[in-house]
Scaffold this motif. Sequence first.
Motif, PDB file in Angstrom:
ATOM      1  N   UNK A   1       5.109 -12.918  16.348  1.00  0.00           N
ATOM      2  CA  UNK A   1       3.924 -13.247  17.144  1.00  0.00           C
ATOM      3  C   UNK A   1       3.079 -12.027  17.484  1.00  0.00           C
ATOM      4  N   UNK A   2       3.634 -10.832  17.281  1.00  0.00           N
ATOM      5  CA  UNK A   2       2.896  -9.618  17.632  1.00  0.00           C
ATOM      6  C   UNK A   2       2.031  -9.187  16.458  1.00  0.00           C
ATOM      7  N   UNK A   3       0.947  -9.895  16.229  1.00  0.00           N
ATOM      8  CA  UNK A   3       0.023  -9.600  15.136  1.00  0.00           C
ATOM      9  C   UNK A   3      -1.071  -8.657  15.613  1.00  0.00           C
ATOM     10  N   UNK A   4      -1.545  -7.836  14.702  1.00  0.00           N
ATOM     11  CA  UNK A   4      -2.598  -6.873  15.018  1.00  0.00           C
ATOM     12  C   UNK A   4      -3.889  -7.321  14.335  1.00  0.00           C
ATOM     13  N   UNK A   5      -4.978  -7.416  15.092  1.00  0.00           N
ATOM     14  CA  UNK A   5      -6.256  -7.812  14.515  1.00  0.00           C
ATOM     15  C   UNK A   5      -6.858  -6.678  13.698  1.00  0.00           C
ATOM     16  N   UNK A   6      -7.820  -7.036  12.854  1.00  0.00           N
ATOM     17  CA  UNK A   6      -8.413  -6.055  11.931  1.00  0.00           C
ATOM     18  C   UNK A   6      -9.078  -4.894  12.655  1.00  0.00           C
ATOM     19  N   UNK A   7      -9.606  -5.144  13.837  1.00  0.00           N
ATOM     20  CA  UNK A   7     -10.317  -4.069  14.541  1.00  0.00           C
ATOM     21  C   UNK A   7      -9.345  -2.972  15.014  1.00  0.00           C
ATOM     22  N   UNK A   8      -8.065  -3.285  15.009  1.00  0.00           N
ATOM     23  CA  UNK A   8      -7.070  -2.302  15.438  1.00  0.00           C
ATOM     24  C   UNK A   8      -6.227  -1.793  14.262  1.00  0.00           C
ATOM     25  N   UNK A   9      -6.720  -1.991  13.036  1.00  0.00           N
ATOM     26  CA  UNK A   9      -5.939  -1.550  11.878  1.00  0.00           C
ATOM     27  C   UNK A   9      -5.852  -0.037  11.781  1.00  0.00           C
ATOM     28  N   UNK A  10      -6.747   0.686  12.487  1.00  0.00           N
ATOM     29  CA  UNK A  10      -6.630   2.145  12.478  1.00  0.00           C
ATOM     30  C   UNK A  10      -5.338   2.592  13.146  1.00  0.00           C
ATOM     31  N   UNK A  11      -4.880   1.807  14.134  1.00  0.00           N
ATOM     32  CA  UNK A  11      -3.606   2.123  14.786  1.00  0.00           C
ATOM     33  C   UNK A  11      -2.448   1.913  13.818  1.00  0.00           C
TER      34      UNK A  11
ATOM     35  N   UNK B   1       1.619   3.978  10.061  1.00  0.00           N
ATOM     36  CA  UNK B   1       2.143   3.981   8.699  1.00  0.00           C
ATOM     37  C   UNK B   1       2.159   5.388   8.115  1.00  0.00           C
ATOM     38  N   UNK B   2       1.152   6.191   8.439  1.00  0.00           N
ATOM     39  CA  UNK B   2       1.155   7.575   7.957  1.00  0.00           C
ATOM     40  C   UNK B   2       2.392   8.320   8.441  1.00  0.00           C
ATOM     41  N   UNK B   3       2.768   8.101   9.706  1.00  0.00           N
ATOM     42  CA  UNK B   3       3.961   8.752  10.239  1.00  0.00           C
ATOM     43  C   UNK B   3       5.217   8.247   9.543  1.00  0.00           C
TER      44      UNK B   3
ATOM     45  N   UNK C   1      -7.908   6.065   7.621  1.00  0.00           N
ATOM     46  CA  UNK C   1      -7.450   5.377   8.829  1.00  0.00           C
ATOM     47  C   UNK C   1      -7.846   3.908   8.837  1.00  0.00           C
ATOM     48  N   UNK C   2      -7.738   3.295   7.666  1.00  0.00           N
ATOM     49  CA  UNK C   2      -7.835   1.840   7.563  1.00  0.00           C
ATOM     50  C   UNK C   2      -6.583   1.381   6.841  1.00  0.00           C
ATOM     51  N   UNK C   3      -6.333   0.120   6.893  1.00  0.00           N
ATOM     52  CA  UNK C   3      -5.140  -0.405   6.226  1.00  0.00           C
ATOM     53  C   UNK C   3      -5.536  -1.684   5.506  1.00  0.00           C
ATOM     54  N   UNK C   4      -6.130  -1.500   4.310  1.00  0.00           N
ATOM     55  CA  UNK C   4      -6.554  -2.671   3.548  1.00  0.00           C
ATOM     56  C   UNK C   4      -5.347  -3.280   2.839  1.00  0.00           C
ATOM     57  N   UNK C   5      -5.468  -4.526   2.449  1.00  0.00           N
ATOM     58  CA  UNK C   5      -4.429  -5.188   1.667  1.00  0.00           C
ATOM     59  C   UNK C   5      -4.822  -5.134   0.205  1.00  0.00           C
ATOM     60  N   UNK C   6      -4.136  -4.360  -0.615  1.00  0.00           N
ATOM     61  CA  UNK C   6      -4.541  -4.202  -2.018  1.00  0.00           C
ATOM     62  C   UNK C   6      -4.266  -5.477  -2.815  1.00  0.00           C
ATOM     63  N   UNK C   7      -4.960  -5.590  -3.943  1.00  0.00           N
ATOM     64  CA  UNK C   7      -4.740  -6.757  -4.802  1.00  0.00           C
ATOM     65  C   UNK C   7      -3.319  -6.780  -5.330  1.00  0.00           C
ATOM     66  N   UNK C   8      -2.826  -5.631  -5.747  1.00  0.00           N
ATOM     67  CA  UNK C   8      -1.453  -5.533  -6.249  1.00  0.00           C
ATOM     68  C   UNK C   8      -0.640  -4.658  -5.300  1.00  0.00           C
ATOM     69  N   UNK C   9       0.383  -5.239  -4.724  1.00  0.00           N
ATOM     70  CA  UNK C   9       1.217  -4.503  -3.780  1.00  0.00           C
ATOM     71  C   UNK C   9       1.930  -3.355  -4.485  1.00  0.00           C
ATOM     72  N   UNK C  10       2.081  -2.263  -3.771  1.00  0.00           N
ATOM     73  CA  UNK C  10       2.797  -1.103  -4.319  1.00  0.00           C
ATOM     74  C   UNK C  10       4.275  -1.464  -4.435  1.00  0.00           C
ATOM     75  N   UNK C  11       4.823  -1.223  -5.594  1.00  0.00           N
ATOM     76  CA  UNK C  11       6.206  -1.620  -5.865  1.00  0.00           C
ATOM     77  C   UNK C  11       7.168  -0.559  -5.334  1.00  0.00           C
TER      78      UNK C  11
ATOM     79  N   UNK D   1      -0.998   2.017  20.448  1.00  0.00           N
ATOM     80  CA  UNK D   1      -1.826   3.103  20.964  1.00  0.00           C
ATOM     81  C   UNK D   1      -1.026   4.026  21.889  1.00  0.00           C
ATOM     82  N   UNK D   2      -0.067   3.439  22.603  1.00  0.00           N
ATOM     83  CA  UNK D   2       0.774   4.253  23.477  1.00  0.00           C
ATOM     84  C   UNK D   2       1.723   5.128  22.660  1.00  0.00           C
ATOM     85  N   UNK D   3       2.300   4.551  21.625  1.00  0.00           N
ATOM     86  CA  UNK D   3       3.304   5.279  20.849  1.00  0.00           C
ATOM     87  C   UNK D   3       2.675   6.418  20.062  1.00  0.00           C
ATOM     88  N   UNK D   4       1.470   6.206  19.508  1.00  0.00           N
ATOM     89  CA  UNK D   4       0.882   7.240  18.652  1.00  0.00           C
ATOM     90  C   UNK D   4       0.446   8.461  19.454  1.00  0.00           C
ATOM     91  N   UNK D   5       0.524   8.392  20.778  1.00  0.00           N
ATOM     92  CA  UNK D   5       0.259   9.576  21.583  1.00  0.00           C
ATOM     93  C   UNK D   5       1.468  10.518  21.605  1.00  0.00           C
TER      94      UNK D   5
END
Length: 817
Positions: free
Chosen positions: A142-152, A157-159, A217-227, A67-71
């Motif tokens: 160990x720095x995992x991001x929970x689903x509620x923060x996937x918008x970050x 990822x867009x950048x 602004x979500x980051x779902x995990x697709x069934x087939x990963x983009x190659x 959240x700090x970096x995306x500012x």
Amino acid sequence: MSELKRILQQITALSDVPDAAVLKRLIDELRASEKETELANENIQSLIDILRQHPEYGDGLSSFVLRLIIQYRQISLYTDTGIMSDQGFFISLRRLVGHRFLPLLPQEDSVVELVGYLFNKRSDERWLANIEKEKWDELVALLKVEEKHLDLVATAKNSILNAIIILSYRISGIGLHPDLMESYPQILNYSASFVAQNQEAVLFVNQYRQAHELDTLTDITPENAVDSAPLLVMIEQCEDIVATVRKRIYKTGISIRLTNMMLRLDQSLQRIRILTELVTENAQKRDNAIIELIQTLITTANRRYSIIYLIDNNTKLLSRKVTENASRVGEHYISTDKAGYRKMFKKASIGGFVIAFMATTKVVTYELALAPIGRAFLNSMIYGLGFVFIHVIRGTVATKQPAMTAAAIASTISESSGKKSHQLTKLSELVVDILRTQFIAIMGNVMMAIPVALLISFAWLQYTGTPMIGSEQASHLLHDIDPFHSLALPHAAIAGVYLFLSGLIAGYYDNLAVYNHVGARIQRHRLLKAILPPSWLKRLGDFVEANLGAIMGNFLFGVFLGSTATIGFIFGLPIDIRHIAFASANLAHGLFNISADQMSWNIILLSLLGVALIGMVNLTVSFSLALFVALRSKEVQFFEWGRLTKLVFGHIISHPSDFFWPRDKPMKYARIDSQGHMIFDDTSAQKGGKPLPSNYVVRRLSDVRILPESKQASAQNGQTSTDIYYDNQPEKDATQPPNVSDKIVELDDGLVDAELNSMPYTDDIQYDKETKTLNTFDHDTSDVSGNEQNPSVPDSKTTGDVKTPLPKPPKPPKLPS
């Protein structure tokens, strides 16, 4: 409760409203001095233990940082940080010098400024480098991001995806640059690689955005990963082409500008590979990419205003230019077998024979009454023309370190030659071969110069009846090579520097001759064409182009040697030169012409010791500098010098004879033959040694074309249409416009729809095409699109030519001073 745990609690509590000062407290708590390696690892281990016990702290820290970096502006972080600038050296230097008198304004919206605030100590780069890789891997995992923060995550990822596109276009631009094509015209056959990597980058980014639904602004995990394999294949092909161009530098020459371009191309290809791994599903590759980016960012933040770093970077560029263009012909100073060893002795003997006469000429001219400048000119001509003559008759001067040696050293530690430990082992063996070759070159010079000089003095006495020089001058010659009662060894070090510089000069002029086609241009010279037959003119052009480096290196080396004493006299400095070949000739003249009452075994032994030590200093200084330039060009870190020294001294203890006599089984090097010639192979980087195929690339190029404007207008209800249209799409109803929504390439700028459709700032300036004036956007008379009030007038004065004015991006919080 530990201070680390208290800070992590505060960070977790403030994860929605991050404050850079709190993150700085965490870094200050982890910081250790550069010499406290164990403490640095212990601090990181304490952080790892806390995050393992409290997983919520890991999510809090990661979301806080995101959240700090995306500012701040992120794209320049990925596309520019750690990549060589195309700005000129003197422009950059003037900017940084000006910063010392009138500080530059910080780029407050840049991530680099944020990192510079967080890591504000000069030692941060070094103590972070002391942290073990395993601990870095464990910490990042160990720095995992929970689903509620996937918008970050989606915003970040867009950048990253935008940065991939930007880098891809830059790679295309550099790869198709006219300078690069001129140096390697065959690149036109493979230019599709640089175009195709851009196509693959656009396709990968588009597919990744759609599969992960990043636009929402979500980051779902697709069934087939983009190659990402097609993109990485194209990146690899571009790297192969760059490697091929680099191998042809000995034929084409290279300029500083082209060196800079190729370095930036290398770095950009590597960065796009890292960014691709940053969004990949492979956790190990992703974590490694994160670590590498963090280290690059901290290094850049610490050095962004450093003049020393600017000079270091540009001298490294010069080092790469010198070592990448080796002398193609001329002197070769490395032998690995007995045949090359004997050949070097023969060439050195020829050089020693001529040097005896050069030394004699110099001694005789002492009697001439000349002004200091005249003395410098005369000595320079004796040395310079003598060295050139030695080269022309295929002789050699001991301890001379041409660009060939530096290039040979650099070739053993190229980027593709394996691990650094293996590279240093090969390098230590090459050092042994170089030192042995230098030893026999010295012996060839000395063993010929001493007896020839004695014969000259004897013949002079016999034919004239008087000594060639007086007893006082003979005593002065012996005093000059006394290692304990004169400045012979410091003067030998000065000569060693000149030996090294002559090698760089030879490399520079060899490169100049090839890059500027000197040989062909000589053959077109009007005056020479008028006075020389075509066959002679061709031989002259070929000779000059092949030997310009060696001729200029030898001549200017002689000028350095001949003028140093005069420069010292003019400025009142005790500087002069001592070279082992001339010292040995002067030893013979001095001992032959000294008076009998001054002759003693003490003088003889001391003079012989002086000659030997002068040779050692010549060799040590010149070789060390050449080695430094070669290692610097390949970015071998300073601490590896210690390992290299241990390997060389270990060889002295285990096999001392290797330094004086060829090995029974000579070493084989990939790029050096038994006589020190560089082996140039244009295709060695390709798999199996096969050349680049003529149809090297054609991935998706045959079925891709630009969508016509007529189809763009009808695609997606008049909105901006796709950039790429496929000819081989499934057939559909001919009356319907082609549905290309799945192939639309949208370069997201990170702004959500709500921001795009929000009311613009009242002071936004619009350009009116009809009146060609600047107007202020009037929100009372038109909506955001500017067409509702008067749709029949698309270019009204109140709306200008802008459909959707972009809002000003929010400014990041101001960092504490």
